[in-house]
Design a protein around this motif. Structure first.
Motif, mmCIF file in Angstrom:
data_model
loop_
_atom_site.group_PDB
_atom_site.id
_atom_site.type_symbol
_atom_site.label_atom_id
_atom_site.label_comp_id
_atom_site.label_asym_id
_atom_site.label_seq_id
_atom_site.Cartn_x
_atom_site.Cartn_y
_atom_site.Cartn_z
ATOM 1 N N LEU A 170 -4.976 -32.436 -10.632
ATOM 2 C CA LEU A 170 -5.277 -31.104 -10.112
ATOM 3 C C LEU A 170 -4.931 -31.019 -8.625
ATOM 4 O O LEU A 170 -4.342 -30.037 -8.173
ATOM 5 C CB LEU A 170 -6.749 -30.770 -10.358
ATOM 6 C CG LEU A 170 -7.191 -29.342 -10.124
ATOM 7 C CD1 LEU A 170 -6.291 -28.326 -10.816
ATOM 8 C CD2 LEU A 170 -8.629 -29.169 -10.592
ATOM 9 N N ARG A 171 -5.274 -32.042 -7.849
ATOM 10 C CA ARG A 171 -4.928 -32.081 -6.424
ATOM 11 C C ARG A 171 -3.409 -32.041 -6.237
ATOM 12 O O ARG A 171 -2.905 -31.293 -5.408
ATOM 13 C CB ARG A 171 -5.499 -33.329 -5.772
ATOM 14 C CG ARG A 171 -5.075 -33.503 -4.309
ATOM 15 C CD ARG A 171 -5.691 -34.729 -3.666
ATOM 16 N NE ARG A 171 -7.138 -34.644 -3.615
ATOM 17 C CZ ARG A 171 -7.816 -33.857 -2.802
ATOM 18 N NH1 ARG A 171 -7.186 -33.061 -1.985
ATOM 19 N NH2 ARG A 171 -9.129 -33.853 -2.826
ATOM 20 N N ASP A 172 -2.697 -32.846 -7.027
ATOM 21 C CA ASP A 172 -1.223 -32.886 -6.919
ATOM 22 C C ASP A 172 -0.593 -31.528 -7.224
ATOM 23 O O ASP A 172 0.420 -31.168 -6.620
ATOM 24 C CB ASP A 172 -0.642 -33.950 -7.855
ATOM 25 C CG ASP A 172 -0.957 -35.371 -7.400
ATOM 26 O OD1 ASP A 172 -1.398 -35.546 -6.250
ATOM 27 O OD2 ASP A 172 -0.776 -36.294 -8.223
ATOM 28 N N ARG A 173 -1.173 -30.795 -8.158
ATOM 29 C CA ARG A 173 -0.622 -29.480 -8.531
ATOM 30 C C ARG A 173 -1.045 -28.385 -7.551
ATOM 31 O O ARG A 173 -0.306 -27.428 -7.321
ATOM 32 C CB ARG A 173 -1.077 -29.109 -9.942
ATOM 33 C CG ARG A 173 -0.562 -30.009 -11.044
ATOM 34 C CD ARG A 173 0.878 -29.738 -11.452
ATOM 35 N NE ARG A 173 1.123 -28.411 -11.933
ATOM 36 C CZ ARG A 173 0.964 -27.989 -13.183
ATOM 37 N NH1 ARG A 173 0.556 -28.822 -14.106
ATOM 38 N NH2 ARG A 173 1.222 -26.751 -13.514
ATOM 39 N N MET A 174 -2.251 -28.506 -7.004
ATOM 40 C CA MET A 174 -2.813 -27.454 -6.162
ATOM 41 C C MET A 174 -2.308 -27.507 -4.726
ATOM 42 O O MET A 174 -2.005 -26.480 -4.123
ATOM 43 C CB MET A 174 -4.346 -27.572 -6.183
ATOM 44 C CG MET A 174 -5.095 -26.374 -5.682
ATOM 45 S SD MET A 174 -5.048 -25.020 -6.834
ATOM 46 C CE MET A 174 -4.182 -23.853 -5.844
ATOM 47 N N THR A 175 -2.202 -28.705 -4.173
ATOM 48 C CA THR A 175 -1.872 -28.869 -2.743
ATOM 49 C C THR A 175 -0.557 -28.183 -2.352
ATOM 50 O O THR A 175 -0.530 -27.447 -1.356
ATOM 51 C CB THR A 175 -1.877 -30.342 -2.342
ATOM 52 O OG1 THR A 175 -3.186 -30.881 -2.627
ATOM 53 C CG2 THR A 175 -1.576 -30.520 -0.868
ATOM 54 N N PRO A 176 0.528 -28.358 -3.094
ATOM 55 C CA PRO A 176 1.778 -27.705 -2.684
ATOM 56 C C PRO A 176 1.682 -26.182 -2.645
ATOM 57 O O PRO A 176 2.392 -25.523 -1.883
ATOM 58 C CB PRO A 176 2.805 -28.149 -3.721
ATOM 59 C CG PRO A 176 2.223 -29.352 -4.354
ATOM 60 C CD PRO A 176 0.739 -29.226 -4.266
ATOM 61 N N LEU A 177 0.805 -25.614 -3.458
ATOM 62 C CA LEU A 177 0.658 -24.156 -3.500
ATOM 63 C C LEU A 177 -0.064 -23.622 -2.264
ATOM 64 O O LEU A 177 -0.029 -22.428 -1.998
ATOM 65 C CB LEU A 177 -0.086 -23.723 -4.767
ATOM 66 C CG LEU A 177 0.594 -24.109 -6.079
ATOM 67 C CD1 LEU A 177 -0.285 -23.740 -7.248
ATOM 68 C CD2 LEU A 177 1.953 -23.462 -6.183
ATOM 69 N N LEU A 178 -0.695 -24.518 -1.523
ATOM 70 C CA LEU A 178 -1.390 -24.121 -0.300
ATOM 71 C C LEU A 178 -0.493 -24.203 0.934
ATOM 72 O O LEU A 178 -0.874 -23.754 1.998
ATOM 73 C CB LEU A 178 -2.624 -25.007 -0.083
ATOM 74 C CG LEU A 178 -3.771 -24.759 -1.049
ATOM 75 C CD1 LEU A 178 -4.778 -25.902 -0.998
ATOM 76 C CD2 LEU A 178 -4.427 -23.438 -0.736
ATOM 77 N N MET A 179 0.663 -24.793 0.791
ATOM 78 C CA MET A 179 1.575 -24.968 1.935
ATOM 79 C C MET A 179 2.360 -23.707 2.229
ATOM 80 O O MET A 179 2.618 -22.877 1.510
ATOM 81 C CB MET A 179 2.532 -26.134 1.693
ATOM 82 C CG MET A 179 1.807 -27.425 1.490
ATOM 83 S SD MET A 179 0.677 -27.713 2.841
ATOM 84 C CE MET A 179 0.328 -29.394 2.697
#
Length: 179
Positions: A170-179
């Motif tokens: 979930l972290r791997d999928r979510m983090t790029p969307l916050l950039m």
């Protein structure tokens, strides 16, 4: 801290209160934050969770199973011949709509404050830490999602894990969307 919240993050927090009320819970836990994030289907946290196999309906079912709700109470009372819906209807006819939803009855013009659990407070604090870690000067709903997975004592993470989703994924999928 709340001054840093984006509109979507604020909606997630206020939505958690609505989710708690809908389940007739007297607290806002991490599970209610999760349900609120999932209810905003057009937002990144809901899209990612849906892609990984967890949707709002599935999470609601898990919360009802793990934390209880009036539905479970109604079923239990029904087995001994008590119709909870009829009782609620009669009480509300006598004392007014929502009389059973608030301790001490309903006072016109006042909305009952629902407190956050320690785990939910911690998850919101961790969302701030996630924003700082990513060098953001705001807290978005995605940061709240990351805060929920860091708060491993909360029910939200239990629901996510039971759905077969790891915090790391979930972290791997979510983090790029916050950039």
């Amino acid at each position: 801290m709340f001054e840093r919240f984006t509109a979507a993050a604020r909606e997630s927090v206020t939505g958690a209160q609505a989710q708690a009320r809908e389940l007739h819970h007297a607290y806002i836990g991490t599970e209610h934050l999760l349900l609120s994030l999932l209810a905003a289907r057009d937002r990144p946290p809901a899209r990612v969770l849906n892609e990984l196999g967890l949707d709002h309906a599935g999470a609601v079912a898990a919360v009802r199973r793990l934390a209880g709700s009036d539905d479970l109470d109604a079923a239990a009372l029904g087995t001994i011949g008590i119709d909870l819906a009829a009782v609620r209807e009669k009480v509300e006819a006598t004392f007014g709509p929502g009389a059973l939803d608030r301790p001490g009855g309903r006072r016109k013009g006042f909305a009952r404050h629902i407190p956050f659990t320690p785990a939910a407070k911690k998850a919101l604090e961790l969302s701030l830490r996630e924003a700082i870690r990513l060098k953001h000067n705001h807290i978005a709903d995605g940061h709240i999602m990351l805060g929920l997975i860091r708060e491993d004592d909360g029910m939200a993470m239990r629901i996510i894990t039971e759905a077969g989703i790891s915090g790391e994924t979930l972290r791997d999928r979510m983090t790029p969307l916050l950039m």
